[in-house]
Design a protein around this motif. Structure first.
Motif, PDB file in Angstrom:
ATOM      1  N   CYS A  85       7.529  37.186  11.066  1.00 50.20           N
ATOM      2  CA  CYS A  85       7.227  35.756  11.104  1.00 50.20           C
ATOM      3  C   CYS A  85       8.338  35.073  11.893  1.00 50.20           C
TER       4      CYS A  85
ATOM      5  N   SER B 232      10.793  32.440  13.145  1.00 49.18           N
ATOM      6  CA  SER B 232      11.267  31.272  12.400  1.00 49.18           C
ATOM      7  C   SER B 232      10.744  29.950  12.951  1.00 49.18           C
TER       8      SER B 232
ATOM      9  N   PRO C 292       5.949  28.552  12.035  1.00 50.72           N
ATOM     10  CA  PRO C 292       5.450  28.729  10.676  1.00 50.72           C
ATOM     11  C   PRO C 292       3.944  28.989  10.658  1.00 50.72           C
TER      12      PRO C 292
ATOM     13  N   ARG D 211       1.697  29.121   3.151  1.00 50.91           N
ATOM     14  CA  ARG D 211       2.721  30.151   3.353  1.00 50.91           C
ATOM     15  C   ARG D 211       2.199  31.583   3.197  1.00 50.91           C
TER      16      ARG D 211
ATOM     17  N   ASP E  10       1.767  33.500   5.570  1.00 46.23           N
ATOM     18  CA  ASP E  10       2.394  34.301   6.609  1.00 46.23           C
ATOM     19  C   ASP E  10       3.456  35.253   6.061  1.00 46.23           C
ATOM     20  N   GLN E  11       4.300  34.783   5.170  1.00 43.19           N
ATOM     21  CA  GLN E  11       5.355  35.636   4.629  1.00 43.19           C
ATOM     22  C   GLN E  11       4.766  36.810   3.843  1.00 43.19           C
TER      23      GLN E  11
END
Length: 132
Positions: free
Chosen positions: A32, A34, A37, A55, A57-58
């Motif tokens: 991912c 930085s 996002p 979130r 993605d994480q």
């Protein structure tokens, strides 16, 4: 086929299926960036996923194919260890190290099978013993 051998075969089939899915997903790892996002990139820098909300993605990045393949390989080691002693994994084991090893590894393999409880062939009697 002995009952515990069926358990081993069931778990192995699940690991094989996950391996094929991970290999089919391509890319050695995902990350991912930085400054972006919601985006998950593969090793070439291409966008593998774009999920700009909540979130995701994480979480997705941590499920990359390379990491999954490493996890599956560790699971195969445990499964192979169990296969060696599966015939000693009984409800009433002897009070010796080999029997204790079989029961302990059997608990782990039953946990692994439970991960695939939604697959055809899962048997309720494989529910891990000693659950709270």
């Amino acid at each position: 086929m002995r009952e515990n051998a069926k358990l081993v075969a069931f778990v192995m089939e699940g690991l094989d299926e996950e391996t094929q899915i991970a290999k089919g997903a391509g890319g050695d790892f995902w990350r991912c960036p930085s400054g972006l996002p919601g985006e998950v990139h593969d090793r070439t820098g291409g966008v593998a996923f774009s999920v700009p909300t909540l979130r995701y993605d994480q979480h997705i990045a941590r499920q990359d194919p390379a990491r999954t393949l490493r996890r599956l390989e560790r699971s195969r080691v445990l499964l192979d260890e169990y296969a060696e002693v599966a015939d000693m994994d009984t409800d009433r084991p002897a009070h010796d190290f080999p029997s204790g090893r079989a029961v302990g590894l059997g608990f782990v393999v039953r946990q692994m099978a439970a991960e695939h409880a939604d697959r055809l062939g899962y048997q309720a009697k494989w529910v891990p013993r000693f659950t709270r």
